[in-house]
Scaffold this active site. Sequence first.
Site, PDB file in Angstrom:
ATOM      1  N   HIS A  40       0.564  -1.236   0.151  1.00 13.90           N
ATOM      2  CA  HIS A  40       0.070  -0.343   0.247  1.00 13.90           C
ATOM      3  C   HIS A  40       1.096   1.225  -0.072  1.00 13.90           C
ATOM      4  O   HIS A  40       0.624   2.360  -0.664  1.00 13.90           O
ATOM      5  CB  HIS A  40      -1.104  -0.263   1.429  1.00 13.90           C
ATOM      6  CG  HIS A  40      -1.719   1.634   1.194  1.00 13.90           C
ATOM      7  ND1 HIS A  40      -2.886   1.498   1.095  1.00 13.90           N
ATOM      8  CD2 HIS A  40      -1.495   2.361   1.953  1.00 13.90           C
ATOM      9  CE1 HIS A  40      -3.268   3.024   1.752  1.00 13.90           C
ATOM     10  NE2 HIS A  40      -2.367   3.491   1.720  1.00 13.90           N
ATOM     11  N   GLU A  41       1.771   0.778   0.907  1.00 10.49           N
ATOM     12  CA  GLU A  41       2.555   2.390   1.286  1.00 10.49           C
ATOM     13  C   GLU A  41       3.454   2.562  -0.284  1.00 10.49           C
ATOM     14  O   GLU A  41       3.938   3.520  -0.272  1.00 10.49           O
ATOM     15  CB  GLU A  41       3.905   2.597   2.514  1.00 10.49           C
ATOM     16  CG  GLU A  41       2.409   2.116   3.575  1.00 10.49           C
ATOM     17  CD  GLU A  41       1.683   3.774   3.656  1.00 10.49           C
ATOM     18  OE1 GLU A  41       2.551   4.584   3.610  1.00 10.49           O
ATOM     19  OE2 GLU A  41       0.935   3.454   4.566  1.00 10.49           O
TER      20      GLU A  41
ATOM     21  N   HIS B 248       1.520   4.485  -3.168  1.00 11.44           N
ATOM     22  CA  HIS B 248       1.861   6.056  -2.885  1.00 11.44           C
ATOM     23  C   HIS B 248       3.484   6.073  -3.677  1.00 11.44           C
ATOM     24  O   HIS B 248       3.863   7.159  -3.960  1.00 11.44           O
ATOM     25  CB  HIS B 248       1.980   6.493  -1.328  1.00 11.44           C
ATOM     26  CG  HIS B 248       0.367   6.376  -0.243  1.00 11.44           C
ATOM     27  ND1 HIS B 248      -0.434   7.166  -1.462  1.00 11.44           N
ATOM     28  CD2 HIS B 248      -0.114   5.708   0.528  1.00 11.44           C
ATOM     29  CE1 HIS B 248      -1.698   6.536  -0.848  1.00 11.44           C
ATOM     30  NE2 HIS B 248      -1.160   5.747   0.610  1.00 11.44           N
TER      31      HIS B 248
END
Length: 404
Positions: free
Chosen positions: A22-23, A26
């Site tokens: 998820h990170e 980004h």
Amino acid sequence: MSSYLLGVILFALGIAVTIALHEAGHMLVARAFGMRVRRYFIGFGPRVASFTRGHTEYGVAAVPFGGFCEIAGMTPNDELTAEEAPHAMVNKPWWQRVAVLSGGVAVNLLLGFCILYGVAVSSGIPNPYADHTATVGEVTCTADQDPATGELEQCSGVGAAGRAGIEVGDRILAVDGRRVENFQRLAAEVAERPGETVELTVERDGQRLEVPVTVDEVTRYSADGQARSAGSVGLVSRPVTDAVRKFGPVEAVPATFALTGQALQATVEGVLQLPAKIPGVVASIFGAERDDESPMSVVGASRIGGELVEHSLWTSFLMLLASLNFFLALFNLVPLPPLDGGHILVVLYEKARDLLRRLRGLPAGEPVNYEKLLPVTYVMAALLMGFGGLVLIADVVNPVRLFG
């Protein structure tokens, strides 16, 4: 190592990988638009280990339940060096900022889809094309529950549905005008209405009928032996045909998209119901029965993963991991800080505001001052941490169990 412990470790690892990716979503989108990524960490709190490559510090922190990706200039209040300014997120076009903020959500959605696709072509998924309409397979009597065995007691004749004229093969579409998607939903609706008269919308031979049914009152027992009054109408569901299906590599693509859509719809409903479930979580800490659909923490989900592996239910293990990804994706889109959705809302607000100002012949406004949002951020962070703490305690003292 026991299979249960293996399952717990594997699911916890799956959660960690999910958060890491998820990170990473980004970070990768930010870099694609030339933004400066300062730090990429798995976990929170004190640094355990890290290394620097290029302009980014990669590391692991002491508390493994989370992670973060720090991008230079994520808000206008972020201090920037002269060298960072051209690469600051706040100085990039609004659509690039939204894309970066959505990068983690996109990764979670993609991960969930890929997991479901793998299951679809290997062992089979819940068939998204199957007809789950509540279809009557048998009209029976209604009976109390035996507190000793948990089974229904012997009974004769027909129950409320039979007396009202419900027949085998009838498709029950709604209760008092509220649609019921399946037989489980029908049973849940009538269980809450003992002694009341409800109107069932029934499809029979292509025609719709409105059938009034006075619900029978029966006795049911909770897991701790407490008797309660419940409603029953005396119906048995016809088994759903082709409920689980294995798909070929090509046909699995649209099937997985369809199942993903159904899963996302169910997840949205689950997220909306979270506040209503808080009292039940608190009660379970003090000994009340824990709802099987109660929200769970990382600990609770990992324990469920352990149970699934212990019973060799690897398909269910993977489906649970896919569901986790869908939940993280949609929960992060809630439009409140400090979640991704809150930051996206700020960017969209600035864009809409500047558009209106342009129509009035005015220059663009100043970026939103995030310091003014700090009270909301602190309140939301405290609520999230408090809710997470309650669920964690419940998962320790009174966990959800699939198998006894």
